[in-house]
Write a protein that holds these residues in place. Structure first.
Motif, PDB file in Angstrom:
ATOM      1  N   UNK A  16       0.773  -1.235   0.129  1.00  0.00           N
ATOM      2  CA  UNK A  16       0.010   0.027   0.097  1.00  0.00           C
ATOM      3  C   UNK A  16       0.805   1.249  -0.147  1.00  0.00           C
ATOM      4  N   UNK A  17       1.820   1.187   0.700  1.00  0.00           N
ATOM      5  CA  UNK A  17       2.906   2.359   0.786  1.00  0.00           C
ATOM      6  C   UNK A  17       3.437   2.697  -0.338  1.00  0.00           C
ATOM      7  N   UNK A  57       2.841   6.089  -3.031  1.00  0.00           N
ATOM      8  CA  UNK A  57       3.872   7.049  -3.354  1.00  0.00           C
ATOM      9  C   UNK A  57       3.832   7.093  -5.032  1.00  0.00           C
ATOM     10  N   UNK A  58       3.687   5.744  -5.418  1.00  0.00           N
ATOM     11  CA  UNK A  58       3.390   5.736  -7.104  1.00  0.00           C
ATOM     12  C   UNK A  58       2.291   6.566  -7.613  1.00  0.00           C
ATOM     13  N   UNK A 101       3.038  14.567 -11.263  1.00  0.00           N
ATOM     14  CA  UNK A 101       3.503  14.706 -12.534  1.00  0.00           C
ATOM     15  C   UNK A 101       2.620  15.379 -13.918  1.00  0.00           C
ATOM     16  N   UNK A 102       1.415  14.708 -13.600  1.00  0.00           N
ATOM     17  CA  UNK A 102       0.251  15.134 -14.463  1.00  0.00           C
ATOM     18  C   UNK A 102      -0.108  16.601 -13.973  1.00  0.00           C
ATOM     19  N   UNK A 103      -0.283  17.009 -12.763  1.00  0.00           N
ATOM     20  CA  UNK A 103      -0.320  18.257 -12.350  1.00  0.00           C
ATOM     21  C   UNK A 103       0.606  19.484 -12.802  1.00  0.00           C
TER      22      UNK A 103
END
Length: 60
Positions: free
Chosen positions: A33-34, A38-39, A46-48
């Motif tokens: 989950x961690x 993070x991914x 990155x998209x923002x």
């Protein structure tokens, strides 16, 4: 009052039937989950960033 006592007795019996994960399983799940969080955080960041640069270029 007797209904409440019966409820907790039955709940206790049901909890004995639960297949609880081992410590290793919990740690592996937490790690998975961690890493996923993070991914996804980096992907959204990155998209923002790309959209921000794109909008900046369009508005100039």
């Amino acid at each position: 009052m007797q209904g409440i006592v019966r409820y907790f007795q039955e709940a206790r019996e049901e909890l004995k039937k639960v297949n609880w994960p081992t410590r290793v399983q919990v740690l592996e799940g937490t790690q998975t989950v961690f890493i996923f969080v993070i991914f996804m955080t980096l992907l959204i960041w990155g998209m923002d960033r790309l959209f921000h640069l794109g909008m900046g270029a369009l508005l100039k």
